[in-house]
Design an enzyme around this catalytic site. Structure first.
Site, PDB file in Angstrom:
ATOM      1  N   ARG A 254       0.948  -1.006  -0.018  1.00 15.62           N
ATOM      2  CA  ARG A 254      -0.037   0.045  -0.027  1.00 15.62           C
ATOM      3  C   ARG A 254       0.931   1.260  -0.051  1.00 15.62           C
ATOM      4  O   ARG A 254       1.997   1.432   0.238  1.00 15.62           O
ATOM      5  CB  ARG A 254      -0.963   0.004   1.232  1.00 15.62           C
ATOM      6  CG  ARG A 254      -2.036  -1.166   1.252  1.00 15.62           C
ATOM      7  CD  ARG A 254      -2.838  -0.911   2.394  1.00 15.62           C
ATOM      8  NE  ARG A 254      -2.110  -1.245   3.647  1.00 15.62           N
ATOM      9  CZ  ARG A 254      -1.831  -0.345   4.572  1.00 15.62           C
ATOM     10  NH1 ARG A 254      -1.955   1.026   4.164  1.00 15.62           N
ATOM     11  NH2 ARG A 254      -1.040  -0.856   5.668  1.00 15.62           N
TER      12      ARG A 254
ATOM     13  N   LYS B 239      -8.648  -2.505   0.214  1.00 14.65           N
ATOM     14  CA  LYS B 239      -8.547  -1.697   1.463  1.00 14.65           C
ATOM     15  C   LYS B 239      -9.329  -0.308   1.046  1.00 14.65           C
ATOM     16  O   LYS B 239      -9.988   0.472   2.118  1.00 14.65           O
ATOM     17  CB  LYS B 239      -7.285  -1.265   1.719  1.00 14.65           C
ATOM     18  CG  LYS B 239      -6.461  -2.342   2.468  1.00 14.65           C
ATOM     19  CD  LYS B 239      -7.155  -2.986   3.877  1.00 14.65           C
ATOM     20  CE  LYS B 239      -6.121  -3.907   4.451  1.00 14.65           C
ATOM     21  NZ  LYS B 239      -6.657  -4.445   5.492  1.00 14.65           N
TER      22      LYS B 239
ATOM     23  N   HIS C 146     -10.802  -3.969  11.836  1.00 11.38           N
ATOM     24  CA  HIS C 146      -9.941  -4.694  11.141  1.00 11.38           C
ATOM     25  C   HIS C 146      -9.402  -5.589  12.045  1.00 11.38           C
ATOM     26  O   HIS C 146      -8.518  -5.613  12.781  1.00 11.38           O
ATOM     27  CB  HIS C 146      -8.660  -3.588  10.971  1.00 11.38           C
ATOM     28  CG  HIS C 146      -7.630  -4.309  10.120  1.00 11.38           C
ATOM     29  ND1 HIS C 146      -6.277  -3.669  10.586  1.00 11.38           N
ATOM     30  CD2 HIS C 146      -7.438  -5.187   9.147  1.00 11.38           C
ATOM     31  CE1 HIS C 146      -5.347  -4.362   9.440  1.00 11.38           C
ATOM     32  NE2 HIS C 146      -6.252  -5.318   8.779  1.00 11.38           N
TER      33      HIS C 146
ATOM     34  N   SER D  43      -1.320  -5.896   9.465  1.00  8.58           N
ATOM     35  CA  SER D  43      -0.780  -6.761   8.551  1.00  8.58           C
ATOM     36  C   SER D  43       0.453  -7.325   9.151  1.00  8.58           C
ATOM     37  O   SER D  43       1.460  -6.616   9.616  1.00  8.58           O
ATOM     38  CB  SER D  43      -0.551  -6.219   7.031  1.00  8.58           C
ATOM     39  OG  SER D  43      -1.626  -5.667   6.502  1.00  8.58           O
TER      40      SER D  43
ATOM     41  N   LYS E 280      -3.014 -12.340  12.055  1.00 15.30           N
ATOM     42  CA  LYS E 280      -4.377 -12.319  12.029  1.00 15.30           C
ATOM     43  C   LYS E 280      -4.992 -13.698  11.480  1.00 15.30           C
ATOM     44  O   LYS E 280      -5.569 -14.638  11.673  1.00 15.30           O
ATOM     45  CB  LYS E 280      -5.062 -11.093  11.528  1.00 15.30           C
ATOM     46  CG  LYS E 280      -5.024  -9.980  12.355  1.00 15.30           C
ATOM     47  CD  LYS E 280      -5.972  -9.004  11.795  1.00 15.30           C
ATOM     48  CE  LYS E 280      -5.746  -8.715  10.487  1.00 15.30           C
ATOM     49  NZ  LYS E 280      -4.411  -8.173   9.881  1.00 15.30           N
ATOM     50  N   THR E 281      -4.138 -13.638  10.007  1.00 19.94           N
ATOM     51  CA  THR E 281      -4.711 -14.934   9.044  1.00 19.94           C
ATOM     52  C   THR E 281      -4.442 -16.133   9.636  1.00 19.94           C
ATOM     53  O   THR E 281      -5.223 -17.038   9.654  1.00 19.94           O
ATOM     54  CB  THR E 281      -4.185 -14.711   7.689  1.00 19.94           C
ATOM     55  OG1 THR E 281      -4.676 -13.355   7.336  1.00 19.94           O
ATOM     56  CG2 THR E 281      -4.765 -15.609   6.946  1.00 19.94           C
TER      57      THR E 281
ATOM     58  N   ASP F 250     -10.060 -10.683   7.494  1.00 23.45           N
ATOM     59  CA  ASP F 250      -9.591  -9.296   7.947  1.00 23.45           C
ATOM     60  C   ASP F 250     -10.560  -7.969   8.297  1.00 23.45           C
ATOM     61  O   ASP F 250      -9.928  -7.233   8.897  1.00 23.45           O
ATOM     62  CB  ASP F 250      -8.761  -8.961   6.603  1.00 23.45           C
ATOM     63  CG  ASP F 250      -7.797  -7.760   6.593  1.00 23.45           C
ATOM     64  OD1 ASP F 250      -6.923  -7.819   7.710  1.00 23.45           O
ATOM     65  OD2 ASP F 250      -7.741  -6.810   5.840  1.00 23.45           O
TER      66      ASP F 250
ATOM     67  N   ARG G 100       1.632 -12.216  -1.696  1.00 29.28           N
ATOM     68  CA  ARG G 100       0.375 -12.132  -1.385  1.00 29.28           C
ATOM     69  C   ARG G 100      -0.525 -13.366  -2.250  1.00 29.28           C
ATOM     70  O   ARG G 100      -0.239 -13.554  -3.171  1.00 29.28           O
ATOM     71  CB  ARG G 100      -0.492 -10.893  -1.117  1.00 29.28           C
ATOM     72  CG  ARG G 100      -0.008  -9.876  -0.355  1.00 29.28           C
ATOM     73  CD  ARG G 100      -0.950  -9.976   0.867  1.00 29.28           C
ATOM     74  NE  ARG G 100      -0.283  -9.034   1.800  1.00 29.28           N
ATOM     75  CZ  ARG G 100      -0.816  -8.661   3.157  1.00 29.28           C
ATOM     76  NH1 ARG G 100      -1.877  -9.386   3.517  1.00 29.28           N
ATOM     77  NH2 ARG G 100      -0.506  -7.637   3.850  1.00 29.28           N
TER      78      ARG G 100
END
Length: 527
Positions: A56, A197, A216, A234, A238-239, A253, A318
């Site tokens: 990003r 996003k 988030h 990120s 989390k994932t 997410d 990704r």
């Protein structure tokens, strides 16, 4: 959420030749290959590269400041751009897209709860980015498409590069959101995450105005129906930590928390793949199937298998894949009210406990602080972990004042008696470069114990600097690991580093003068 002028603004695009609307995944793969946009892996995933933008670009993201947004958006944390700049760029982007050989349109939804979903459409220059949208947003059924009327539109034209001197942008790349026109303009960057996003940011503006908490975070549900939320930026896990075989995945997410419970905003997952292995993360590994999109992943030319250990293009490799690829995904992706809330942080100082129990006030303090480390590749220019504070664990995507989200979260924690924990997935035994990253196996055991309620009544030690309540024991984790100062070879060095971080917490919290004294006093005890 009513449809607005965004439909008429782009109506001309649908009248042009070679505008492909709602192609299937297989058709989009064929188009992408025919246009040399990517290559296939041995499993049929589409591998693409995104050029110089492999993450990003938050400094290139803007909101149109007008009568709609002037009094609502927190302009101290978000960048404003004028209506005239937006209008000129909109006209240029439309002309550019109309000049392309092909255009691809996705029509679907954001928000798995029909009461709070947003109808969206995305117009793409590239077939692979349209496929990306099919993986990450919620696809409309044939019947839904008959009456689909977009509430918000994204125009994604990576090949159009702005001229800052002429167009009023910061660089060639731009992400501009207009809530008056219900439109997002994206140009100059091929990174697919900007599309994902931008819609999340839109939802973070709209949902709280419906008294829905937008978050988030990841979410999963146990076989007993108990829901857990995992907050974190990120790279904090989390994932990885929400994708476990013994719990149903609600989402990866982005979520909303309404009066009815938790719902996923997306229809897919956008997982980091650097050093991904089948042994350590089988749920993610096996979910990367035909028509999944791999960004900046190197593949072996002999057998077309991905080389997930190769970060030569970026550490931020990704995979975008549909929830339908996840065997234990909960579809539709809605659940009840959370029983456990876990704040994940990758502490580069190596001084925060691996897990600690939080009071409601401490939970609010940690949520507003959003401490973690930016990890390599998640943003352009970040090559090593950097200590940072990201409000609500997602500051770049939260356009409203932080207190809006904090008050919603605090009210729901109290109403539904959710337990809250702070989990450090970062460093132990020393700071980055000296200590080691926390073992994933230990983190999994601590989270499992928290979700099973084994830590609720555990005997705790109060951290003398941060005031956190650290369990003295946790099944499967050595006692010594739980106390961060015991993992350092030098206690004085630990205390010095911990006090430095505590000071950073307090300095950062000065940005929240509206916070009550009760929440403020839930921060570090010393500095």
């Amino acid at each position: 959420m009513n449809a607005t002028v965004s439909n008429t603004l782009i109506s001309g695009l649908f009248k042009t030749r070679n505008t492909f609307v709602n192609l299937s995944s297989a058709e989009l793969v064929e188009k992408a290959l025919a246009k040399n946009e990517g290559a296939l892996t041995d499993k049929g995933a589409l591998v693409v590269t995104t050029g110089k933008y492999t993450g990003r670009s938050p400094e290139d993201k803007f909101f149109v400041k007008d009568e709609t947004t002037q009094s609502k958006i927190d302009w101290s944390r978000n960048q404003a751009i004028s209506e005239s700049v937006f209008t000129r760029l909109y006209q240029k982007v439309v002309r550019y897209l109309n000049s392309r050989e092909d255009r691809f349109v996705f029509q679907g939804f954001a928000g798995a709860d029909p009461k709070h979903r947003l109808s969206i459409q995305v117009v793409n220059e590239y077939a692979w980015q349209n496929l990306f949208c099919r993986q990450l947003f919620i696809c409309a059924t044939p019947d839904e498409l008959k009456s689909h009327n977009a509430d918000f539109t994204v125009l994604a034209a990576p090949g159009f590069k702005a001229d800052p001197a002429v167009d009023g942008t910061r660089s060639e790349a731009f992400i501009i959101i207009s809530f008056t026109h219900r439109m997002v303009l994206i140009g100059g960057t091929e990174y697919g995450g900007e599309i994902k996003k931008s819609i999340f940011t839109v939802m973070n503006y709209l949902l709280p105005q419906e008294h829905v908490m937008s978050m988030h975070c990841s979410a999963n549900q146990g076989k007993d129906g108990k829901v857990a939320l995992f907050f974190g930026l990120s790279g904090t896990g989390k994932t990885t930590l929400s994708n476990v075989p013994d719990r149903d995945l609600i989402g990866d997410d982005e979520h909303g928390w309404s009066d009815q419970g938790v719902f996923n905003i997306e229809g897919g997952c956008y997982a980091k793949t650097i050093r991904l292995s089948k042994d350590k993360e089988p749920q993610i590994y096996n979910s990367i199937q035909f028509a999944s999109v791999l960004e900046n992943v190197i593949i072996h030319h002999d057998d077309r298998t991905p080389d997930y250990d190769n970060g030569s293009l970026t550490e931020n490799t990704r995979a975008a894949y549909s929830l339908e690829n996840v065997p234990n995904a909960l579809i539709p992706s809605v659940g009840g009210h959370p029983n456990a809330i876990i704040f994940l942080t990758a502490d580069a100082f190596g001084v925060l406990p691996p897990i600690s129990l939080l009071t409601v006030e401490q939970a609010m303090y940690q949520f507003l602080s959003g401490y973690t480390s930016k990890l390599a590749g998640t943003e352009r220019g970040v090559t090593d972990p950097e200590a940072t504070f990201s409000t609500c664990f997602g500051a770049p995507f939260m356009p409203l004042p932080a207190s809006t989200y904090a008050e919603l979260l605090g009210a729901r924690i109290k109403k539904h008696f959710a337990s809250a924990y702070l989990v450090n997935t970062g460093w132990t035994g020393g700071p980055y470069g000296v200590g080691n990253r926390m073992k994933l196996a230990y983190t999994r055991m601590m989270i499992q114990a928290a979700l099973e309620g084994k830590l609720s009544n555990a005997e705790t030690v109060t951290d003398p600097i941060f005031g956190l309540h650290i369990p003295k024991k946790c099944p499967g984790v050595p006692d010594r690991v739980l106390m961060p100062w015991e993992t350092w070879p030098d206690r004085d060095a630990y205390d010095k580093s911990a006090r430095q971080l505590a000071k950073k917490f307090k300095n950062n919290f000065s940005h929240f003068p509206e916070a009550s004294e009760v929440i403020r006093s839930a921060g570090p005890l010393a500095e």
